[in-house]
Design a protein around this motif. Sequence first.
Motif, short mmCIF file in Angstrom:
data_model
loop_
_atom_site.label_atom_id
_atom_site.label_comp_id
_atom_site.label_asym_id
_atom_site.label_seq_id
_atom_site.Cartn_x
_atom_site.Cartn_y
_atom_site.Cartn_z
N ARG A 1 5.59 -2.58 4.30
CA ARG A 1 6.73 -1.43 3.65
C ARG A 1 8.15 -1.83 3.64
NH1 ARG A 1 7.16 3.78 6.99
NH2 ARG A 1 5.84 2.50 8.26
N ILE A 2 8.62 -2.57 4.69
CA ILE A 2 10.05 -2.88 4.82
C ILE A 2 10.22 -3.82 3.69
CG2 ILE A 2 11.56 -4.28 6.15
CD1 ILE A 2 10.34 -3.01 8.45
N GLU A 3 9.26 -4.80 3.25
CA GLU A 3 9.25 -5.90 2.46
C GLU A 3 9.31 -5.51 1.03
OE1 GLU A 3 7.95 -10.43 2.34
OE2 GLU A 3 6.45 -9.13 2.39
N ARG A 4 8.64 -4.33 0.72
CA ARG A 4 8.39 -3.82 -0.46
C ARG A 4 9.84 -3.08 -1.15
NH1 ARG A 4 4.33 0.77 -0.07
NH2 ARG A 4 3.67 -0.75 1.65
N HIS A 5 10.58 -2.76 0.00
CA HIS A 5 11.86 -2.07 -0.54
C HIS A 5 12.90 -3.40 -0.82
CE1 HIS A 5 10.70 1.78 0.17
NE2 HIS A 5 10.27 1.61 1.13
N GLY A 6 12.75 -4.57 -0.81
CA GLY A 6 13.49 -5.46 -1.24
C GLY A 6 13.80 -6.28 0.12
N ASP A 7 15.16 -6.84 0.25
CA ASP A 7 15.57 -7.66 1.33
C ASP A 7 15.31 -6.99 2.56
OD1 ASP A 7 16.75 -9.59 2.85
OD2 ASP A 7 18.94 -9.03 2.25
N PRO A 8 14.68 -7.54 3.45
CA PRO A 8 14.22 -7.01 4.73
C PRO A 8 15.39 -7.06 5.61
CG PRO A 8 13.09 -9.10 4.64
CD PRO A 8 13.81 -8.39 3.28
N ASP A 9 16.61 -8.02 5.47
CA ASP A 9 17.67 -8.44 6.40
C ASP A 9 18.37 -7.22 6.87
OD1 ASP A 9 17.40 -10.64 7.43
OD2 ASP A 9 18.59 -11.63 5.74
N PRO A 10 18.78 -6.39 6.11
CA PRO A 10 19.64 -4.76 6.45
C PRO A 10 18.74 -4.10 7.49
CG PRO A 10 19.91 -5.30 4.09
CD PRO A 10 18.91 -6.34 4.64
N TYR A 11 17.59 -3.87 7.11
CA TYR A 11 16.87 -3.03 7.88
C TYR A 11 16.41 -3.75 9.36
CZ TYR A 11 12.94 -0.17 9.55
OH TYR A 11 12.15 0.66 10.44
N VAL A 12 16.17 -5.07 9.45
CA VAL A 12 15.79 -5.63 10.67
C VAL A 12 17.04 -5.78 11.37
CG1 VAL A 12 15.35 -8.07 11.77
CG2 VAL A 12 14.15 -7.13 9.95
N ARG B 1 8.93 -4.20 16.65
CA ARG B 1 9.24 -2.80 15.96
C ARG B 1 9.11 -3.00 14.53
NH1 ARG B 1 12.46 1.50 18.51
NH2 ARG B 1 11.32 3.19 17.32
N VAL B 2 9.48 -4.06 13.79
CA VAL B 2 9.39 -4.24 12.47
C VAL B 2 8.11 -4.82 12.09
CG1 VAL B 2 12.00 -4.33 12.22
CG2 VAL B 2 10.68 -6.39 12.15
N ALA B 3 7.35 -5.50 12.97
CA ALA B 3 6.03 -6.39 12.51
C ALA B 3 5.15 -5.22 12.02
CB ALA B 3 5.44 -6.92 13.70
N SER B 4 4.93 -4.05 12.66
CA SER B 4 3.84 -3.08 12.14
C SER B 4 4.33 -2.25 10.95
CB SER B 4 3.72 -2.15 13.27
OG SER B 4 5.07 -1.42 13.51
N ARG B 5 5.68 -2.57 10.51
CA ARG B 5 5.89 -1.95 9.12
C ARG B 5 6.38 -2.94 8.09
NH1 ARG B 5 9.04 0.57 13.45
NH2 ARG B 5 8.38 2.81 14.01
N TRP B 6 5.98 -4.12 8.35
CA TRP B 6 6.76 -5.34 7.60
C TRP B 6 6.26 -5.00 5.99
CZ3 TRP B 6 10.39 -8.25 8.16
CH2 TRP B 6 10.73 -9.30 7.17
#
Length: 171
Positions: free
Chosen positions: A50-61, A43-48
């Motif tokens: 964008r997710i990473e651009r917002h900073g730490d991806p841990d909370p989102y993942v 689920r997160v791979a396709s949005r990676w």
Amino acid sequence: MQKAEESFRRYVGDRLVGLTRVAYLLTGDVHQADDLVQATLERVASRWERIERHGDPDPYVRRVLYSQHVSAWRRHRGRDVPVAEPPEPPGAGGDDHSGRVVLSVAVAQALSRLSRRQRAVLVLRYFEDQTEARTAEILGLSVGTVKSHARAALARLREVAPELATAGEGS
């Protein structure tokens, strides 16, 4: 695109063990935990990027992981099979490693007797040491709902596994 793919691979390499451990606590089954982590990472791979651009991806993942877990529960509601009685009380194995294994099995079996949402609240609150507010945010619930789920889950654990109440004493 190449940079985002490398970053995602690095993230997965660094976090896979921790994500799998949390997923196991949520599901109580190694194979279901692997499936949950796989679905989360897909689920997160396709949005990676964008997710990473917002900073730490841990909370989102982690939020995706917990959401996937609760969604699976909704899809498969009523299909859970009750587990057998817990093994002998924790600590019965002596001072060696077996006592910790027995305790681990007892905790896993006790957690499996909770609803998925209750289990998610307990794992976030007590395993991942999240605040009530952060737990509510991750699960998309109100703080009051988190409190009531935690209270009900702890009461259920006291009922189904009273031996866990004294498991940490004497260690």
